[in-house]
Design an enzyme around this catalytic site. Structure first.
Site, short mmCIF file in Angstrom:
data_model
loop_
_atom_site.label_atom_id
_atom_site.label_comp_id
_atom_site.label_asym_id
_atom_site.label_seq_id
_atom_site.Cartn_x
_atom_site.Cartn_y
_atom_site.Cartn_z
N ASP A 108 0.80 -1.23 0.00
CA ASP A 108 0.00 0.00 0.00
C ASP A 108 0.83 1.27 0.00
OD1 ASP A 108 0.69 -0.57 2.84
OD2 ASP A 108 -0.50 1.23 3.20
N ASP A 111 5.67 0.48 3.32
CA ASP A 111 5.87 -0.76 4.07
C ASP A 111 5.60 -1.95 3.16
OD1 ASP A 111 3.14 -0.75 3.79
OD2 ASP A 111 2.73 -0.19 5.85
N TYR A 259 -4.10 1.08 11.61
CA TYR A 259 -3.53 1.31 10.28
C TYR A 259 -4.56 1.85 9.29
CZ TYR A 259 0.23 -1.19 12.49
OH TYR A 259 1.21 -1.56 13.37
N GLU A 504 5.64 9.71 2.97
CA GLU A 504 5.31 8.35 2.57
C GLU A 504 4.32 8.35 1.41
OE1 GLU A 504 4.41 3.98 4.52
OE2 GLU A 504 3.92 5.77 5.69
#
Length: 531
Positions: A108, A111, A259, A504
């Site tokens: 996604d 990570d 998350y 990110e």
């Protein structure tokens, strides 16, 4: 003799009259030609900077070609014709402990977990973009890449749905994963597969996956009809599962709360039902959107931000498409409900327009839509994508004005807003940098991304790999097309790798950006029907 002279005189006079008439005619033609030229020039003027009539906008074409490569950065599994040289095969055992092939799909973000909820949203947005603007993508020879990225996800989603009421929604343990800093090609930690089922339902993730399957079925309908039919079968089953066993997946899987916590599931049910109606024309799905479920879940007259968690604005714009472009066979009651969606979609558009009386204050001084500190660009690209879609729906149906509390706006105003957001992202901002990695010469060099940050010859493992998180060196592997989280409210950006809020990238940001850039490539209209 006299008669002959008179005859000659008459002939001469007619000759002169014909000459004068001919000259006058040529003057009029020349004037009309000049006027037409001037009118044509006026017609060809851009409705907004960067949006060219007829031709391809090179800036957006270049940005789209770059943005699409991020999906190749994020792919899991046995890679085929991958355009990112530093990426290799990974996750080849994913799903093996449950006797499923869950090797495909995409990570996604920075990570290495495959989260099904945002992954399915990524697929739905990519499908929507292809269905509306695939002709633009095709014009710059990028359509095949988008379809390939979409299918890489839907192949995974099909395998993740082994029976009607079972859906695997996560591969990898986020707690274990976030305690490691390794490249996907060398990860060795446990990667369990997590499911929702009739005993532990997950309404929103099942419904979003149904939306992904239904929308993708339309994309592949003329390319591979049997694959399209398979997607429809899964979409129908998943919608039934989501609607029959109603419970948030955040309750069934408490780990998800940290998350990708879901705030509600009603929006996903409406989102899925709308896409299923578009894909099947089954009136049961239209009824779901336009009966009491609409009243229960639609949040009419209460616009909210479009994101992986909240689909309300997406539903309202998509249903507005049905209303504004016309849908045959609607009952008066169904039309009444469609009008409610249309009205809320207009209210959302009025909030986006910067000089509207109801303009939102959730924007930076330079005009970027800004909602949250974490991943702020998601809201800017999502809002801009919906704005340009809505404007194109207006143009396609000859609806010329949008009324906002006393002021009138045109589709071009929505286009200008969308352009302001994407141009900010591409460098027209106080930092004078592109937030799209690989675009132009100035962009983030230390993005929060494991694969990008670790040299290919590194021999570090899980824990000692964190040296690559904290090093001040630029990322050795360019994550081409990564759209980072974005600037803070004061429009600054801190380019350090441990700044995950700003640095990110995510696949769902990229999907929204792909839709936005594809829409702005030309001024060509959206199709009247998606089926």
């Amino acid at each position: 003799m006299k008669g002959k002279e008179e005859e000659n005189g008459k002939t001469k006079r007619w000759g002169w009259l014909l000459i004068v008439f001919g000259i006058g005619f040529l003057v009029v033609v020349a004037a009309l030609f000049t006027l037409f030229k001037d009118w044509s020039h006026w017609k060809k003027k851009d409705p907004a900077p960067g949006h060219h009539h007829g031709g391809i906008d090179k800036k957006y074409a270049d940005a789209l070609e770059i943005a699409l490569q991020f999906f190749d950065v994020q792919k899991s599994g046995k890679l085929v014709n991958n355009r990112i040289a530093w990426r290799g095969d990974s996750g080849l055992q994913d799903g093996s402990e449950v006797n499923l092939d869950l090797t495909k799909g995409m990570y996604d973000a920075g990570d290495l977990v495959k989260f099904g909820f945002p992954m399915a949203f990524t697929a739905t947005v990519l499908s929507w973009a292809i269905l509306e603007y695939g002709h633009n993508m095709d014009a710059i020879k990028q359509l095949g890449y988008v379809q390939d990225s979409l299918k890489w996800i839907t192949d995974f989603l099909i395998n993740a749905h082994p029976s009607a009421n079972v859906l695997y929604v996560q591969v990898g343990d986020p707690e274990i994963d976030h305690n490691c800093w390794v490249r996907p090609e060398t990860m060795s930690e446990a990667r369990p597969a997590t499911q929702v089922n009739a005993s532990f339902p997950g309404t929103e993730v099942a419904a979003e996956t149904a939306a992904a399957m239904a929308s993708a079925s339309l994309v592949f309908k003329k390319i591979d009809s049997s694959y399209s039919d398979l997607l429809i079968l899964h979409a129908r089953q998943l919608f039934s599962f989501a609607d029959t066993y109603r419970r948030s997946y955040s309750v069934s899987i408490p780990q998800a709360q940290k998350y990708y916590n879901s705030t509600a599931y009603g929006d996903e049910l409406l989102w899925a039902a709308t896409w299923l109606y578009l894909a099947t024309k089954d009136q049961l799905y239209l009824k779901f959107v336009t009966d009491l479920h609409g009243s229960e879940f639609a949040n009419w007259d209460n616009p909210s931000w479009f994101s992986w968690d909240d689909k309300h604005a997406g539903v309202q714009v998509l249903v507005a498409r049905l209303d504004i472009l016309g849908e045959e066979g609607m009952t008066s009651e169904e039309n009444m409900y469609l009008q409610k969606y249309w009205k809320t979609a207009k209210e959302f558009m009025c909030q986006l327009l910067p000089d509207s009386p109801t303009a939102t204050s959730s924007r930076t001084e330079s005009g970027l839509i800004w909602v949250l500190e974490s991943n702020p660009l998601q809201y800017a690209v999502a809002s801009a994508f919906l704005a340009v879609l809505f404007g194109d729906y207006m143009k396609a149906s000859q609806v010329s004005t949008l009324y906002c509390d006393g002021n009138y706006y045109e589709p071009a105003d929505l286009g200008k807003f969308a352009i302001s957001q994407v141009d900010y992202i591409l460098g027209n901002n106080p930092m004078k940098m592109s937030y799209l990695v690989g675009y132009e010469s100035s962009y983030p060099q230390h993005i929060h991304h494991r694969g990008s940050s670790i040299p290919l010859d590194a021999t570090t493992g899980c824990r000692d790999g964190f040296i690559w998180l904290y090093t001040t060196d630029p990322n050795p592997n360019l994550a081409v097309g990564a759209l980072v989280g974005g600037p803070s409210r004061n429009e600054t950006y801190n380019d350090i790798r441990n700044n995950s809020l700003q640095g990110e990238p995510t696949t769902y940001n990229s999907a929204l950006l792909v839709g936005l850039l594809s829409a702005l490539l030309t001024n060509s209209s959206v199709p009247q029907s998606l089926s």
